[in-house]
Design a protein around this motif. Structure first.
Motif, PDB file in Angstrom:
ATOM      1  N   GLY A  44      -0.503   5.736  12.417  1.00  0.00           N
ATOM      2  CA  GLY A  44      -0.714   5.090  11.126  1.00  0.00           C
ATOM      3  C   GLY A  44      -1.722   5.834  10.273  1.00  0.00           C
ATOM      4  O   GLY A  44      -1.537   5.964   9.053  1.00  0.00           O
ATOM      5  N   CYS A  96       1.618   9.946   3.283  1.00  0.00           N
ATOM      6  CA  CYS A  96       2.085   9.195   2.114  1.00  0.00           C
ATOM      7  C   CYS A  96       1.288   9.549   0.868  1.00  0.00           C
ATOM      8  O   CYS A  96       1.818   9.540  -0.247  1.00  0.00           O
ATOM      9  CB  CYS A  96       2.003   7.692   2.375  1.00  0.00           C
ATOM     10  SG  CYS A  96       3.172   7.081   3.611  1.00  0.00           S
ATOM     11  N   LEU A 117       3.778  -3.391  -3.130  1.00  0.00           N
ATOM     12  CA  LEU A 117       3.053  -3.389  -1.861  1.00  0.00           C
ATOM     13  C   LEU A 117       4.030  -3.369  -0.687  1.00  0.00           C
ATOM     14  O   LEU A 117       3.826  -2.643   0.295  1.00  0.00           O
ATOM     15  CB  LEU A 117       2.138  -4.612  -1.787  1.00  0.00           C
ATOM     16  CG  LEU A 117       1.294  -4.752  -0.513  1.00  0.00           C
ATOM     17  CD1 LEU A 117       0.357  -3.566  -0.372  1.00  0.00           C
ATOM     18  CD2 LEU A 117       0.512  -6.062  -0.538  1.00  0.00           C
ATOM     19  N   GLU A 118       5.087  -4.133  -0.787  1.00  0.00           N
ATOM     20  CA  GLU A 118       6.094  -4.141   0.271  1.00  0.00           C
ATOM     21  C   GLU A 118       6.800  -2.794   0.368  1.00  0.00           C
ATOM     22  O   GLU A 118       7.091  -2.319   1.463  1.00  0.00           O
ATOM     23  CB  GLU A 118       7.109  -5.254  -0.008  1.00  0.00           C
ATOM     24  CG  GLU A 118       8.179  -5.377   1.053  1.00  0.00           C
ATOM     25  CD  GLU A 118       9.174  -6.462   0.717  1.00  0.00           C
ATOM     26  OE1 GLU A 118      10.249  -6.480   1.329  1.00  0.00           O
ATOM     27  OE2 GLU A 118       8.873  -7.285  -0.180  1.00  0.00           O
ATOM     28  N   HIS A 119       7.063  -2.183  -0.781  1.00  0.00           N
ATOM     29  CA  HIS A 119       7.697  -0.865  -0.786  1.00  0.00           C
ATOM     30  C   HIS A 119       6.836   0.167  -0.059  1.00  0.00           C
ATOM     31  O   HIS A 119       7.344   0.962   0.749  1.00  0.00           O
ATOM     32  CB  HIS A 119       7.944  -0.421  -2.232  1.00  0.00           C
ATOM     33  CG  HIS A 119       8.460   0.978  -2.343  1.00  0.00           C
ATOM     34  ND1 HIS A 119       9.789   1.306  -2.140  1.00  0.00           N
ATOM     35  CD2 HIS A 119       7.815   2.149  -2.632  1.00  0.00           C
ATOM     36  CE1 HIS A 119       9.943   2.607  -2.286  1.00  0.00           C
ATOM     37  NE2 HIS A 119       8.766   3.145  -2.603  1.00  0.00           N
ATOM     38  N   GLU A 120       5.536   0.155  -0.300  1.00  0.00           N
ATOM     39  CA  GLU A 120       4.635   1.102   0.363  1.00  0.00           C
ATOM     40  C   GLU A 120       4.521   0.799   1.857  1.00  0.00           C
ATOM     41  O   GLU A 120       4.342   1.710   2.660  1.00  0.00           O
ATOM     42  CB  GLU A 120       3.263   1.069  -0.303  1.00  0.00           C
ATOM     43  CG  GLU A 120       3.230   1.644  -1.704  1.00  0.00           C
ATOM     44  CD  GLU A 120       3.630   3.107  -1.724  1.00  0.00           C
ATOM     45  OE1 GLU A 120       3.299   3.847  -0.775  1.00  0.00           O
ATOM     46  OE2 GLU A 120       4.302   3.518  -2.693  1.00  0.00           O
ATOM     47  N   PHE A 121       4.608  -0.466   2.214  1.00  0.00           N
ATOM     48  CA  PHE A 121       4.527  -0.828   3.632  1.00  0.00           C
ATOM     49  C   PHE A 121       5.707  -0.246   4.409  1.00  0.00           C
ATOM     50  O   PHE A 121       5.527   0.364   5.472  1.00  0.00           O
ATOM     51  CB  PHE A 121       4.486  -2.354   3.776  1.00  0.00           C
ATOM     52  CG  PHE A 121       4.591  -2.824   5.197  1.00  0.00           C
ATOM     53  CD1 PHE A 121       3.506  -2.708   6.064  1.00  0.00           C
ATOM     54  CD2 PHE A 121       5.772  -3.379   5.679  1.00  0.00           C
ATOM     55  CE1 PHE A 121       3.606  -3.141   7.381  1.00  0.00           C
ATOM     56  CE2 PHE A 121       5.871  -3.809   6.990  1.00  0.00           C
ATOM     57  CZ  PHE A 121       4.783  -3.691   7.846  1.00  0.00           C
ATOM     58  N   TRP A 122       6.929  -0.422   3.893  1.00  0.00           N
ATOM     59  CA  TRP A 122       8.093   0.133   4.576  1.00  0.00           C
ATOM     60  C   TRP A 122       8.090   1.653   4.530  1.00  0.00           C
ATOM     61  O   TRP A 122       8.555   2.307   5.480  1.00  0.00           O
ATOM     62  CB  TRP A 122       9.375  -0.410   3.936  1.00  0.00           C
ATOM     63  CG  TRP A 122       9.599  -1.865   4.231  1.00  0.00           C
ATOM     64  CD1 TRP A 122       9.537  -2.898   3.355  1.00  0.00           C
ATOM     65  CD2 TRP A 122       9.904  -2.437   5.514  1.00  0.00           C
ATOM     66  NE1 TRP A 122       9.779  -4.087   4.002  1.00  0.00           N
ATOM     67  CE2 TRP A 122      10.023  -3.825   5.325  1.00  0.00           C
ATOM     68  CE3 TRP A 122      10.087  -1.913   6.790  1.00  0.00           C
ATOM     69  CZ2 TRP A 122      10.311  -4.702   6.361  1.00  0.00           C
ATOM     70  CZ3 TRP A 122      10.381  -2.777   7.835  1.00  0.00           C
ATOM     71  CH2 TRP A 122      10.491  -4.157   7.608  1.00  0.00           C
ATOM     72  N   ARG A 123       7.547   2.221   3.488  1.00  0.00           N
ATOM     73  CA  ARG A 123       7.412   3.685   3.428  1.00  0.00           C
ATOM     74  C   ARG A 123       6.456   4.186   4.501  1.00  0.00           C
ATOM     75  O   ARG A 123       6.705   5.204   5.156  1.00  0.00           O
ATOM     76  CB  ARG A 123       6.924   4.085   2.040  1.00  0.00           C
ATOM     77  CG  ARG A 123       6.741   5.588   1.826  1.00  0.00           C
ATOM     78  CD  ARG A 123       6.536   5.890   0.351  1.00  0.00           C
ATOM     79  NE  ARG A 123       6.259   7.294   0.126  1.00  0.00           N
ATOM     80  CZ  ARG A 123       5.073   7.785  -0.241  1.00  0.00           C
ATOM     81  NH1 ARG A 123       4.047   6.958  -0.436  1.00  0.00           N
ATOM     82  NH2 ARG A 123       4.907   9.080  -0.430  1.00  0.00           N
ATOM     83  N   LEU A 124       5.364   3.447   4.701  1.00  0.00           N
ATOM     84  CA  LEU A 124       4.410   3.817   5.746  1.00  0.00           C
ATOM     85  C   LEU A 124       5.046   3.727   7.123  1.00  0.00           C
ATOM     86  O   LEU A 124       4.874   4.629   7.960  1.00  0.00           O
ATOM     87  CB  LEU A 124       3.182   2.915   5.658  1.00  0.00           C
ATOM     88  CG  LEU A 124       2.098   3.133   6.732  1.00  0.00           C
ATOM     89  CD1 LEU A 124       1.465   4.503   6.581  1.00  0.00           C
ATOM     90  CD2 LEU A 124       1.043   2.045   6.650  1.00  0.00           C
ATOM     91  N   LEU A 125       5.787   2.665   7.389  1.00  0.00           N
ATOM     92  CA  LEU A 125       6.442   2.528   8.689  1.00  0.00           C
ATOM     93  C   LEU A 125       7.477   3.637   8.912  1.00  0.00           C
ATOM     94  O   LEU A 125       7.622   4.146  10.024  1.00  0.00           O
ATOM     95  CB  LEU A 125       7.117   1.158   8.797  1.00  0.00           C
ATOM     96  CG  LEU A 125       6.205  -0.051   8.937  1.00  0.00           C
ATOM     97  CD1 LEU A 125       7.038  -1.321   9.112  1.00  0.00           C
ATOM     98  CD2 LEU A 125       5.262   0.107  10.129  1.00  0.00           C
TER      99      LEU A 125
END
Length: 260
Positions: free
Chosen positions: A50, A57, A11-19
């Motif tokens: 976003g 993504c 989940l954290e990986h996808e969050f930084w990918r989104l940013l």
């Protein structure tokens, strides 16, 4: 991935990918004439960036640099900003043509005294410039050119993947050459009205010379305004065709930047 671990795993990986994806999209929205105006709240831009980033993504396999807070990661972020600003600036060049034409026409008509705040740049522009900008905006949205521009923005991740976002000298020169089209289109919009105003000023000068008792300013200014308005009404079909061409050129120029 970023030398910081909050313990959320994938989940954290996808969050930084989104940013990371939002960086290019947000820069493009800030530079674009329709989405980057001062009247659009920053919250709306963030939400829009976003929303588009979520689709990017899902549709593309964008890979975030392994160490985002390292020197290589920061350079990758700057590259994303560069590509986004370039795509937005290309639209700005197309939308600047009617404003340049309005400056020339307003100066000949004496309408430059009537100014308003341009929402795109935040500076003062002639009232005719606002009219031309509104017409171009409506035509641009009605033709769906903004959707094509968003499609090109998504396609840019294939042409310029993260870490390979250097535009190069050829693309930089290509973007600069778009300014020539801007000045050419502005001259084409202003030429019919300026020719009519030239005739009106010549007639006014002959009348003032033949009858010195006539006040040149009291006669010339109303005649110039009436002649300019009549010329704008007659040349309205030409303006519509030029605005449609401008909308097409705006998207075409953005596509030319993405060509390999």
């Amino acid at each position: 991935m970023i030398a910081l671990d909050f313990g959320f795993g994938a989940l954290e990986h996808e969050f930084w990918r989104l940013l990371f994806v939002m960086t290019r999209i947000g820069a493009a929205l800030v530079a674009a004439p329709l989405f980057g105006i001062s009247s659009v709240p920053p919250q709306v831009r963030v939400i829009g960036a976003g929303a588009v980033a979520v689709l990017v993504c899902a549709w593309t396999g964008v890979v975030v640099p392994p160490a985002l807070f390292s020197l290589a990661g920061l350079l990758a972020v700057l590259g994303e900003v560069l590509v986004g600003l370039a795509l937005g600036f290309v639209l700005q060049l197309s939308f600047a043509a009617p404003i340049l034409a309005a400056e020339v026409i307003g100066g000949s008509m004496g309408m430059n005294m009537a100014v308003a705040v341009d929402p795109n740049s935040g500076t003062q522009s002639p009232a005719l410039g606002q009219y031309f900008a509104v017409v171009l905006t409506l035509v641009f949205l009605a033709l769906g050119a903004h959707l094509q521009w968003f499609a090109l923005l998504v396609e840019s991740y294939s042409t310029f993947p993260p870490g390979h976002t250097w535009l190069g000298a050829e693309r930089t020169a290509l973007i600069a050459s778009f300014a020539l089209r801007t000045f050419t289109t502005a001259a084409t919009i202003a030429l019919p009205v300026c020719l009519v105003l030239l005739v009106v000023q010549l007639v006014t000068g002959v009348l003032s010379r033949s009858a010195p008792s006539l006040n040149l300013f009291s006669l010339g200014l109303p005649a110039g305004i009436l002649g300019g308005l009549a010329a704008l009404l007659v040349s309205a079909p030409l303006l519509t065709d030029l605005v449609v061409r401008l909308s097409h050129d705006a998207v075409t120029q953005a596509a030319e930047v993405l060509q390999p």
